[in-house]
Every structure is written in C-alpha cells, then in structure tokens.
Enzyme design. Sequence first.
Site, PDB file in Angstrom:
ATOM      1  N   GLY A   1      69.404   6.751 -21.259  1.00 18.68           N
ATOM      2  CA  GLY A   1      68.897   5.544 -20.632  1.00 18.68           C
ATOM      3  C   GLY A   1      69.242   4.296 -21.421  1.00 18.68           C
ATOM      4  O   GLY A   1      70.149   4.302 -22.255  1.00 18.68           O
ATOM      5  N   ALA A   2      68.524   3.199 -21.129  1.00 18.45           N
ATOM      6  CA  ALA A   2      68.855   1.881 -21.703  1.00 18.45           C
ATOM      7  C   ALA A   2      70.345   1.615 -21.474  1.00 18.45           C
ATOM      8  O   ALA A   2      71.092   1.296 -22.390  1.00 18.45           O
ATOM      9  CB  ALA A   2      68.490   1.806 -23.175  1.00 18.45           C
ATOM     10  N   LEU A   3      70.758   1.744 -20.220  1.00 19.56           N
ATOM     11  CA  LEU A   3      72.171   1.777 -19.880  1.00 19.56           C
ATOM     12  C   LEU A   3      72.842   0.417 -20.071  1.00 19.56           C
ATOM     13  O   LEU A   3      72.222  -0.633 -19.957  1.00 19.56           O
ATOM     14  CB  LEU A   3      72.350   2.236 -18.431  1.00 19.56           C
ATOM     15  CG  LEU A   3      71.770   3.606 -18.080  1.00 19.56           C
ATOM     16  CD1 LEU A   3      72.140   3.990 -16.655  1.00 19.56           C
ATOM     17  CD2 LEU A   3      72.225   4.682 -19.054  1.00 19.56           C
ATOM     18  N   HIS A   4      74.144   0.497 -20.368  1.00 14.97           N
ATOM     19  CA  HIS A   4      74.989  -0.686 -20.495  1.00 14.97           C
ATOM     20  C   HIS A   4      76.323  -0.384 -19.817  1.00 14.97           C
ATOM     21  O   HIS A   4      76.507   0.701 -19.229  1.00 14.97           O
ATOM     22  CB  HIS A   4      75.176  -1.065 -21.968  1.00 14.97           C
ATOM     23  CG  HIS A   4      75.609   0.080 -22.847  1.00 14.97           C
ATOM     24  ND1 HIS A   4      76.866   0.650 -22.766  1.00 14.97           N
ATOM     25  CD2 HIS A   4      74.943   0.766 -23.815  1.00 14.97           C
ATOM     26  CE1 HIS A   4      76.970   1.627 -23.649  1.00 14.97           C
ATOM     27  NE2 HIS A   4      75.822   1.725 -24.297  1.00 14.97           N
ATOM     28  N   GLU A   5      77.244  -1.317 -19.894  1.00 16.39           N
ATOM     29  CA  GLU A   5      78.512  -1.165 -19.181  1.00 16.39           C
ATOM     30  C   GLU A   5      79.324   0.032 -19.664  1.00 16.39           C
ATOM     31  O   GLU A   5      80.146   0.571 -18.919  1.00 16.39           O
ATOM     32  CB  GLU A   5      79.338  -2.446 -19.299  1.00 16.39           C
ATOM     33  CG  GLU A   5      78.901  -3.534 -18.351  1.00 16.39           C
ATOM     34  CD  GLU A   5      78.983  -3.105 -16.897  1.00 16.39           C
ATOM     35  OE1 GLU A   5      79.985  -2.484 -16.505  1.00 16.39           O
ATOM     36  OE2 GLU A   5      78.030  -3.376 -16.141  1.00 16.39           O
TER      37      GLU A   5
ATOM     38  N   HIS B   1      78.098   3.049 -20.332  1.00 21.31           N
ATOM     39  CA  HIS B   1      77.639   4.155 -19.488  1.00 21.31           C
ATOM     40  C   HIS B   1      78.190   4.038 -18.066  1.00 21.31           C
ATOM     41  O   HIS B   1      78.653   5.022 -17.478  1.00 21.31           O
ATOM     42  CB  HIS B   1      76.108   4.157 -19.404  1.00 21.31           C
ATOM     43  CG  HIS B   1      75.404   4.371 -20.700  1.00 21.31           C
ATOM     44  ND1 HIS B   1      74.684   3.388 -21.320  1.00 21.31           N
ATOM     45  CD2 HIS B   1      75.294   5.473 -21.492  1.00 21.31           C
ATOM     46  CE1 HIS B   1      74.155   3.858 -22.432  1.00 21.31           C
ATOM     47  NE2 HIS B   1      74.510   5.115 -22.569  1.00 21.31           N
TER      48      HIS B   1
ATOM     49  N   LYS C   1      82.859   6.305 -28.303  1.00 24.49           N
ATOM     50  CA  LYS C   1      82.191   5.700 -29.467  1.00 24.49           C
ATOM     51  C   LYS C   1      81.565   6.770 -30.354  1.00 24.49           C
ATOM     52  O   LYS C   1      81.690   6.724 -31.573  1.00 24.49           O
ATOM     53  CB  LYS C   1      81.114   4.713 -29.023  1.00 24.49           C
ATOM     54  CG  LYS C   1      80.351   4.097 -30.201  1.00 24.49           C
ATOM     55  CD  LYS C   1      79.249   3.178 -29.752  1.00 24.49           C
ATOM     56  CE  LYS C   1      78.062   3.927 -29.198  1.00 24.49           C
ATOM     57  NZ  LYS C   1      77.306   4.661 -30.275  1.00 24.49           N
TER      58      LYS C   1
ATOM     59  N   MET D   1      79.695  -1.124 -27.500  1.00 25.44           N
ATOM     60  CA  MET D   1      78.411  -1.183 -26.809  1.00 25.44           C
ATOM     61  C   MET D   1      77.563   0.037 -27.152  1.00 25.44           C
ATOM     62  O   MET D   1      78.054   1.157 -27.228  1.00 25.44           O
ATOM     63  CB  MET D   1      78.620  -1.272 -25.304  1.00 25.44           C
ATOM     64  CG  MET D   1      79.134  -2.623 -24.855  1.00 25.44           C
ATOM     65  SD  MET D   1      79.050  -2.794 -23.056  1.00 25.44           S
ATOM     66  CE  MET D   1      79.625  -4.484 -22.885  1.00 25.44           C
TER      67      MET D   1
END
Length: 278
Positions: free
Chosen positions: A32-36, A38, A150, A185
Amino acid sequence: MQIARTHAQLIEARAALTARMQGGVALVPTMGALHEGHISLVRAARAAGFQVIASIFVNPTQFGPGEDFARYPRDESADCAMLAAAGCGAVWLPDVATMYPPDAATAIEVAGPALLWEGALRPGHFRGVATVVATLFGQVRPDSAWFGAKDWQQVQVIRRMVRDLLLPVAIKTAPTWRDVDGLAMSSRNRYLSAEDRARAPTLFRTLEAVQARLHQGDPLGPTLAAGRADLDMAGLAVDYLALVDEKTLQPLDRIAPDARLIAAARLGSTRLLDNLAL
C-alpha cells in the site's frame, strides 16, 4: 475494479476476470501507500496482456524489532482509486489472520541471495518476504508477478524461491520509477523532512558517478570508497555501497558482465535503497 477481503471473494473475483477477459492473471504485490512506481507495474502488466490483481498487505513478518510496522503509511481508499484508474481488475485486501492463521506452522527459509546486505542488516526480513509472497502466489494463482527493480535483492530472493520450489509463476521486473531529481520512488519517502528530501537524490547521483568512474577504468576499491565518502559528506549514513553479481548478490572484486551497484543509506529514520546496472 473488484475488491476482495476474504479468500472466497478473491476466488470469485479471479474467476470473473478470467471468464470475461482474455489473458493470464498478473499479481502486483504491494504494502500500500502506492505511488507511480507501483502503478507502473500495473500498467506494464496490462500492456503485456494480463488481467491484474494487486494485493495490499502490510506484512508484519518482514519488519524487525524497532522498525516502522506500526507507523507504515496506510491509505486504502487512495490506493484503490489509483489502482482502478490504472486498469487493475481486482484488489486483494487480506487481514493478518487470513495471511497467518493461528495454527499456521510453515515458513520459508531463504539463503543464497538473501544472506548479505539487507539480509544481514535485517535478520528474518527475507524469511518474511518469501513466506508472504509464496502465500500470495497460493491465494491468487497468478501466471506472472511484477516487482520494481528498486528492491533488487528482494527480486533475486523471490526469483530463487520460485526456481528452487518450481513455482509456476513468471517473475517480471520493471525499471525503477524515479522522481524528476532521480530519487527512487518509495512509500517511505513520505517520512523525509523537507531538508532530507532535498539531500536524498545524492544516493542516485553517487551511484551514477561511481558507474561513470568504473566505466572509464578507475580502480574498484578506491572508487567505492570515494562514493561512500561523498554520501557521508552529504549527511547520508551509509549501510553499504557495493558492486555485486546481480543474481547471487555476492560482492565482486572486479567489473563483470552481470555486475550491479547496490546501495543503502539512512537519512534520519528513513532508509533509502537504490541500485544501478553497471
């Protein structure tokens, strides 16, 4: 997008996806706490012709004592909105009791690429990662699973687990997604203060500088030492900066065809990870 919170709902959602649409099923596992980064995995899996099921589960067994499990960022509604907009077909939202039943008696012990670096600094971390990923594979039954580059060591641990246990899942890796200043990210980047966020891209810039020096023939040992010194001068506490075999994660003493630079450093309470193919 279908939302599943029980195993029965997950089975129903998967069946619906495969019944009305062509293509295999891809799993995008997340905490979760998704960003681009993901979302790029969802898009890559969709572009490859898969129906996507994303999982959101903050896995307690991969956090060590004193780590940030309790404060790890959680924002289910925002995460689901991002996944739906990216074309995700279903999201799997299990609770801890579903993932780890009280009478569970099995965990996956990992060695090989799990032994050094993150494995040495965070004992038990990759045991937790391998166990939860194997459980997700059993629940979702994906044809492929997608991970960002990453967390390079994590990907190699999962690849080795899949190979050793003959699991019928293709492991796909998408490039690291970066902010415009080069910072990889990460959900944990939101922990950074404004001052630390300004310094954080130094990690990637240092990897690029080390890569350039090695390409021009500079000796490995002094070049890595200079990179560590540069990070230290910028206020980053270096956990490691090393040249490794990209599959085994064993340290190299010379440039090799499958070499990769890996690094981890701390800014305040936030750990930053990054890597770069040589």
